[in-house]
Design a protein around this motif. Structure first.
Motif, PDB file in Angstrom:
ATOM      1  N   CYS A 130      33.409  43.564  50.385  1.00  0.00           N
ATOM      2  CA  CYS A 130      33.384  42.540  50.455  1.00  0.00           C
ATOM      3  C   CYS A 130      34.352  41.383  51.241  1.00  0.00           C
ATOM      4  O   CYS A 130      34.460  41.179  52.171  1.00  0.00           O
ATOM      5  CB  CYS A 130      32.572  41.053  49.376  1.00  0.00           C
ATOM      6  SG  CYS A 130      31.226  41.180  48.421  1.00  0.00           S
ATOM      7  N   GLY A 131      35.746  42.437  50.853  1.00  0.00           N
ATOM      8  CA  GLY A 131      37.263  42.000  51.741  1.00  0.00           C
ATOM      9  C   GLY A 131      37.417  40.895  50.903  1.00  0.00           C
ATOM     10  O   GLY A 131      38.157  40.126  51.152  1.00  0.00           O
ATOM     11  N   ILE A 171      32.761  36.800  43.032  1.00  0.00           N
ATOM     12  CA  ILE A 171      33.452  38.534  44.259  1.00  0.00           C
ATOM     13  C   ILE A 171      32.940  37.928  45.479  1.00  0.00           C
ATOM     14  O   ILE A 171      32.586  37.241  46.646  1.00  0.00           O
ATOM     15  CB  ILE A 171      33.353  39.171  44.245  1.00  0.00           C
ATOM     16  CG1 ILE A 171      34.238  39.964  42.798  1.00  0.00           C
ATOM     17  CG2 ILE A 171      33.151  40.327  45.547  1.00  0.00           C
ATOM     18  CD1 ILE A 171      34.493  41.052  42.943  1.00  0.00           C
ATOM     19  N   GLU A 172      31.133  37.603  45.487  1.00  0.00           N
ATOM     20  CA  GLU A 172      30.063  37.516  46.659  1.00  0.00           C
ATOM     21  C   GLU A 172      30.223  36.301  46.870  1.00  0.00           C
ATOM     22  O   GLU A 172      29.619  36.362  48.255  1.00  0.00           O
ATOM     23  CB  GLU A 172      28.256  37.970  46.200  1.00  0.00           C
ATOM     24  CG  GLU A 172      28.639  39.780  46.094  1.00  0.00           C
ATOM     25  CD  GLU A 172      26.826  39.401  45.286  1.00  0.00           C
ATOM     26  OE1 GLU A 172      26.435  38.545  44.622  1.00  0.00           O
ATOM     27  OE2 GLU A 172      27.056  40.695  45.271  1.00  0.00           O
ATOM     28  N   LEU A 173      30.344  34.414  46.386  1.00  0.00           N
ATOM     29  CA  LEU A 173      30.408  33.664  46.495  1.00  0.00           C
ATOM     30  C   LEU A 173      31.523  33.849  47.606  1.00  0.00           C
ATOM     31  O   LEU A 173      31.484  33.003  48.634  1.00  0.00           O
ATOM     32  CB  LEU A 173      30.383  32.793  45.421  1.00  0.00           C
ATOM     33  CG  LEU A 173      29.330  32.602  44.464  1.00  0.00           C
ATOM     34  CD1 LEU A 173      29.701  30.984  43.259  1.00  0.00           C
ATOM     35  CD2 LEU A 173      28.233  32.242  45.386  1.00  0.00           C
ATOM     36  N   LEU A 193      27.886  25.994  49.977  1.00  0.00           N
ATOM     37  CA  LEU A 193      28.755  27.274  50.313  1.00  0.00           C
ATOM     38  C   LEU A 193      29.565  26.836  51.449  1.00  0.00           C
ATOM     39  O   LEU A 193      31.121  26.323  51.696  1.00  0.00           O
ATOM     40  CB  LEU A 193      28.729  28.288  50.090  1.00  0.00           C
ATOM     41  CG  LEU A 193      28.202  28.159  48.357  1.00  0.00           C
ATOM     42  CD1 LEU A 193      27.420  29.431  48.743  1.00  0.00           C
ATOM     43  CD2 LEU A 193      28.836  28.315  48.074  1.00  0.00           C
ATOM     44  N   GLN A 194      28.988  26.874  52.464  1.00  0.00           N
ATOM     45  CA  GLN A 194      28.272  26.519  54.345  1.00  0.00           C
ATOM     46  C   GLN A 194      29.071  25.148  53.869  1.00  0.00           C
ATOM     47  O   GLN A 194      29.828  24.492  54.901  1.00  0.00           O
ATOM     48  CB  GLN A 194      27.816  26.400  54.916  1.00  0.00           C
ATOM     49  CG  GLN A 194      27.125  28.406  54.753  1.00  0.00           C
ATOM     50  CD  GLN A 194      27.889  29.384  54.639  1.00  0.00           C
ATOM     51  OE1 GLN A 194      29.232  28.693  55.370  1.00  0.00           O
ATOM     52  NE2 GLN A 194      28.506  30.013  53.622  1.00  0.00           N
ATOM     53  N   LEU A 250      40.113  31.709  45.215  1.00  0.00           N
ATOM     54  CA  LEU A 250      39.474  31.397  44.083  1.00  0.00           C
ATOM     55  C   LEU A 250      39.398  31.787  42.832  1.00  0.00           C
ATOM     56  O   LEU A 250      39.600  32.767  42.250  1.00  0.00           O
ATOM     57  CB  LEU A 250      37.656  32.224  44.260  1.00  0.00           C
ATOM     58  CG  LEU A 250      36.331  31.597  43.520  1.00  0.00           C
ATOM     59  CD1 LEU A 250      35.721  30.179  43.756  1.00  0.00           C
ATOM     60  CD2 LEU A 250      35.147  32.370  43.766  1.00  0.00           C
ATOM     61  N   SER A 251      39.599  31.059  41.843  1.00  0.00           N
ATOM     62  CA  SER A 251      40.358  30.464  40.944  1.00  0.00           C
ATOM     63  C   SER A 251      38.707  30.493  39.660  1.00  0.00           C
ATOM     64  O   SER A 251      37.986  30.041  39.490  1.00  0.00           O
ATOM     65  CB  SER A 251      40.760  29.702  40.337  1.00  0.00           C
ATOM     66  OG  SER A 251      41.401  30.616  39.689  1.00  0.00           O
TER      67      SER A 251
END
Length: 313
Positions: A194-195, A131-133, A89-90, A106-107
């Protein structure tokens, strides 16, 4: 809550991040600008793949190609990701940064239209996880779906029937809407923490009509659940339907079909759509979802030129 676009940032808690003096002194955007700045144009990684067996690019390749072609941002299709490890991810975040593009959306896929509470909970858990991803990727919005009845034999059959399928025997649309509303409500605490603003898309199932999408969004009545507007998912008389969703739209997916569509083709008037969205004060991303048979190397740049012209100042 009657949430207008002008009050969206305040309702979502974003206004508190700006210094009070600067916020008070800042003039109204419409008064301070001599014209429309234009919408940033993104591209979905789906555009490079389209579920075609011989053309699945990695997310890294999609980011590189998007930057080379001149897009402003990239929307990531979750099922196209090769890993969910933190290091992966980073690296995606860094890849976008060094290419000068944003990761803007993100879809994801989920389905809440099921009488089985365990099935719904599995999809709730999946949605919270993604959502967290999105949060880890620095992505501010995530597409969500209602899901569908699942009575079609395949997606090809669903498309052959113009997105319409029978209900499960013994159940009504009211049952389905209740399941979707209850399920999405359980996802909202994670979205707020998570915004990540969820955008419910007009994407078959109970979201096949603008009335269906808005029934859910209005019932939940939260700034953390708004609309993702897909220009290509209203197969008949799209413009009035698109406008119904426009006031609550936080993300736009724009379809093109060069070489003929994979399932169908629409002749979409993008200058008309852009003008309508300007009337509703939409400043956000327009993300290309190319869904044609022509090679992406020629079709995607043509699509970018089309959207850039329509959505520019």
């Amino acid at each position: 809550m009657n949430l207008t676009r002008r009050h969206f940032a305040s309702a979502a808690g974003c206004a508190a991040l700006a210094p009070a003096a600067l916020t008070a002194a800042e003039p109204d955007a419409k008064q301070s600008s001599s014209g429309w700045r234009g919408n940033p144009i993104a591209v979905s990684t789906y555009s490079f793949w389209r579920f075609k067996d011989d053309s699945k690019l990695s997310i890294e390749q999609c980011i590189d190609e998007s930057a080379r072609m001149g897009f402003d941002a990239v929307e990531v299709l979750h099922i196209q990701m090769e890993s969910e490890d933190p290091g992966y991810l980073q690296r995606l975040k860094q890849r976008a940064f060094v290419n000068g593009v944003s990761l803007c959306g993100l879809s994801t896929h989920q389905g809440f239209v099921s009488p089985d509470a365990e099935v719904r909970q599995k999809n709730i858990d999946h949605t919270i996880h993604t959502i967290e991803l999105a949060y880890q990727l620095g992505i501010p919005t995530m597409r969500v779906n209602t899901g569908r009845w699942g009575t079609s034999k395949s997606f090809d059959d669903l498309m052959a029937n113009r997105g319409i399928e029978p209900r499960l025997p013994g159940y009504s649309d009211d049952d389905g809407f209740g399941w979707v509303i209850e399920s999405l409500e359980k996802c909202l605490p994670a979205a707020e923490k998570c915004g990540v603003t969820l955008g419910l898309e007009n994407h078959w199932g109970l979201g096949r009509t603008p009335e269906g999408v808005l029934r859910i969004v209005d019932a939940i009545d939260s700034p953390w659940l708004q609309c993702t507007l897909d220009t290509g998912n209203f197969l008949e008389d799209p413009y009035d339907k698109l406008e119904l969703m426009a006031p609550k739209t936080v993300f736009v997916q724009a379809k093109t079909y060069y070489g003929g569509g994979l399932w169908y083709s629409l002749e979409l008037d993008y200058p008309r759509i852009a003008a309508m969205l300007r009337e509703h004060d939409y400043h956000g991303y327009v993300s290309l979802e190319y869904e044609g048979e022509q090679d992406y190397r020629t079709a995607i740049p043509k699509s970018l030129a089309l959207l850039r012209k329509a959505f520019s100042a």
